[in-house]
Design a protein around this motif. Structure first.
Motif, short mmCIF file in Angstrom:
data_model
loop_
_atom_site.label_atom_id
_atom_site.label_comp_id
_atom_site.label_asym_id
_atom_site.label_seq_id
_atom_site.Cartn_x
_atom_site.Cartn_y
_atom_site.Cartn_z
N UNK A 80 -7.67 -14.85 9.79
CA UNK A 80 -6.32 -14.38 9.43
C UNK A 80 -6.42 -13.02 8.75
N UNK A 81 -7.39 -12.88 7.84
CA UNK A 81 -7.59 -11.62 7.14
C UNK A 81 -7.90 -10.48 8.10
N UNK A 82 -8.77 -10.72 9.07
CA UNK A 82 -9.12 -9.68 10.05
C UNK A 82 -7.92 -9.30 10.92
N UNK A 83 -7.13 -10.30 11.30
CA UNK A 83 -5.94 -10.02 12.11
C UNK A 83 -4.94 -9.18 11.32
N UNK A 84 -4.71 -9.53 10.05
CA UNK A 84 -3.81 -8.76 9.19
C UNK A 84 -4.31 -7.33 9.01
N UNK A 85 -5.63 -7.22 8.87
CA UNK A 85 -6.23 -5.89 8.69
C UNK A 85 -6.01 -5.03 9.93
N UNK A 86 -6.21 -5.63 11.10
CA UNK A 86 -6.00 -4.91 12.36
C UNK A 86 -4.56 -4.43 12.48
N UNK A 87 -3.62 -5.31 12.15
CA UNK A 87 -2.19 -4.96 12.22
C UNK A 87 -1.86 -3.85 11.22
N UNK A 88 -2.43 -3.93 10.03
CA UNK A 88 -2.14 -2.93 8.99
C UNK A 88 -2.61 -1.54 9.42
N UNK A 89 -3.81 -1.46 10.02
CA UNK A 89 -4.32 -0.17 10.47
C UNK A 89 -3.50 0.38 11.63
N UNK A 90 -3.07 -0.50 12.52
CA UNK A 90 -2.24 -0.07 13.65
C UNK A 90 -0.91 0.49 13.16
N UNK A 91 -0.30 -0.19 12.18
CA UNK A 91 0.97 0.28 11.61
C UNK A 91 0.79 1.65 10.97
N UNK A 92 -0.30 1.84 10.22
CA UNK A 92 -0.53 3.13 9.55
C UNK A 92 -0.69 4.24 10.59
N UNK A 93 -1.39 3.93 11.69
CA UNK A 93 -1.60 4.93 12.73
C UNK A 93 -0.32 5.32 13.46
N UNK A 94 0.61 4.37 13.58
CA UNK A 94 1.86 4.61 14.31
C UNK A 94 3.00 5.11 13.41
N UNK A 95 2.85 4.96 12.11
CA UNK A 95 3.94 5.21 11.17
C UNK A 95 4.45 6.65 11.22
N UNK A 96 5.77 6.78 11.15
CA UNK A 96 6.41 8.10 11.06
C UNK A 96 7.27 8.20 9.81
N UNK A 97 7.41 7.07 9.08
CA UNK A 97 8.16 7.05 7.82
C UNK A 97 7.29 6.42 6.74
N UNK A 98 7.50 6.85 5.50
CA UNK A 98 6.65 6.43 4.39
C UNK A 98 6.75 4.93 4.13
N UNK A 99 7.90 4.33 4.43
CA UNK A 99 8.07 2.89 4.22
C UNK A 99 7.04 2.10 5.03
N UNK A 100 6.76 2.55 6.26
CA UNK A 100 5.78 1.86 7.10
C UNK A 100 4.36 2.05 6.56
N UNK A 101 4.12 3.20 5.93
CA UNK A 101 2.81 3.42 5.30
C UNK A 101 2.60 2.43 4.16
N UNK A 102 3.63 2.21 3.35
CA UNK A 102 3.53 1.24 2.25
C UNK A 102 3.30 -0.17 2.79
N UNK A 103 4.04 -0.54 3.85
CA UNK A 103 3.87 -1.86 4.45
C UNK A 103 2.44 -2.04 4.95
N UNK A 104 1.90 -0.99 5.57
CA UNK A 104 0.53 -1.03 6.08
C UNK A 104 -0.47 -1.29 4.96
N UNK A 105 -0.31 -0.57 3.86
CA UNK A 105 -1.26 -0.70 2.75
C UNK A 105 -1.13 -2.06 2.06
#
Length: 400
Positions: A80-105
């Motif tokens: 579960x941790x690895x899956x969440x980590x993968x999703x978080x990195x993907x979100x950070x890479x795709x983010x265009x607004x700061x809110x998504x960066x916070x969600x990723x972190x």
């Protein structure tokens, strides 16, 4: 009878790869922070908060994750941790607004809180008491290597696009997740997990936190906080400072961080034991705090690339020697309370990782030199506190 480490090489490789990937991903963000800052028009305060929010999420999740590891099993929490980590990195890479960066972190912090105790508990399950220190040493080496290589990998991959490091981290984390699902097997039965979970209910995070305020412990834990605060504050603004003051590229920043980290680890491996024998933990801790404070001040008056590299090497060396010296001293003094001390060590480290980047980001907006000068002041205060630290006060008390 448990199998030897050699007989479980594949399982250990998967476990060590998992923890390595998690800490590799954490470091990826450092060299590309200036580029993200410029592209998205973010302030230093926001960048500091992005680093701090990761530690906040990890701190808040860790007590629950530790109990879930005992309740639901190591394999489930790791995957579960690895899956969440993968999703978080993907979100950070795709983010265009700061809110998504916070969600990723936030997701990244939660994933780290899942992976770390899961891997540690799994390693303890499959190793004998005789081989456990060796195996835990491998875990520590995987973490350190991830931290070292992370900024370097991030900087070099960023040559192909500022978002590429995050897509890379997302891909390898997902591959690690799939590999873990098929290769790892839960080592404990449901009955064993219930028994461990029931025993863990007798302690709580709040009671441990109160206990850490006891005069027997508080000085050591304050120094843990100072270490985490100083290092995280320095690392958070280093890339921003280098970009704004010197115009260094992500590749330049990655090179400096990678060489400095390797220098620190090499000296730690070959000279740490000898330095402890000669100076003792307390004097080595004080020497590291003095060196770190001086070098932080020196960082504000230099400009040449090679001088920056040299100063950064010595700052990283001070932190790389300070961490094991402090951990060794705490472990030696803890007596039968190794679990409590290790847990609080992690907690105060997380607190430092929260406050350090947040304060550094705010100060950076006021003056790019202020974060380094403030880090120097904090380390000087830590040095003053060590003067009140008597040799082995905890050990003596616990033996009574």
């Amino acid at each position: 009878m448990k199998k030897t480490i050699k007989e479980q090489k594949m399982v250990l490789v998967i476990l060590l790869s998992n923890i390595f990937i998690a800490f590799l991903g954490i470091g990826l963000v450092i060299p590309v922070m200036p580029s993200f800052m410029n592209i998205m028009h973010l302030s230093g305060k926001t960048m500091g908060y992005l680093v701090a929010i990761f530690a906040v999420a990890q701190l808040l999740t860790s007590p629950f994750a530790g109990r879930w590891v005992d309740r639901y099993g190591r394999k489930k929490i790791i995957t579960i941790g690895l899956l969440l980590f993968s999703v978080s990195e993907l979100i950070f890479g795709l983010a265009t607004e700061v809110l998504w960066l916070y969600l990723s972190r936030i997701l990244g912090g939660i994933s780290a809180a899942f992976i770390m105790p899961g891997v540690t508990a799994y390693v303890a399950d499959i190793t004998s008491l005789e081989e456990r220190p060796k195996a835990m040493g491998y875990v520590s080496a995987a973490i350190s290597t991830g931290f070292i290589i992370g900024p370097g990998v991030g900087g070099f991959i960023a040559e192909y696009g500022v978002r590429m490091p995050f897509f890379f981290a997302a891909a390898i984390a997902f591959i690690a997740c799939i590999s873990s699902i098929f290769i790892l097997k839960e080592q404990l039965t449901k009955e064993q997990l219930k028994e461990i979970s029931a025993a863990a209910k007798h302690t709580s995070f709040i009671t441990d936190l109160r206990k850490s305020l006891n005069p027997l412990y508080i000085i050591a834990f304050i120094i843990v906080f100072v270490l985490a605060f100083g290092l995280s504050a320095y690392e958070t603004v280093f890339s921003l400072f280098s970009d704004h003051k010197f115009g260094f590229t992500p590749k330049d920043i990655a090179t400096i961080i990678t060489i400095s980290s390797i220098f620190g680890v090499v000296v730690q491996i070959f000279m740490f034991g000898k330095m402890v024998d000669i100076l003792g933990e307390k004097k080595l801790i004080q020497l590291c705090l003095i060196s770190g404070a001086i070098m932080a001040v020196v960082s504000t008056v230099i400009s040449n690339f090679w001088v920056v590299l040299a100063v950064t090497c010595f700052i990283f060396l001070a932190f790389d020697l300070l961490r094991p010296a402090l951990t060794t001293s705490l472990s030696r003094s803890a007596g039968k309370e190794q679990g409590f001390v290790a847990g609080m060590n992690s907690t105060y480290t997380s607190l430092g990782n929260i406050v350090g980047p947040a304060v550094a980001g705010i100060l950076f907006d006021l003056n790019i030199h202020y974060p380094y000068l403030f880090a120097a002041v904090i380390m000087a205060i830590g040095l003053g506190i060590t003067m009140m630290w008597k040799e082995n006060p905890m050990g003596e008390s616990l033996q009574e």
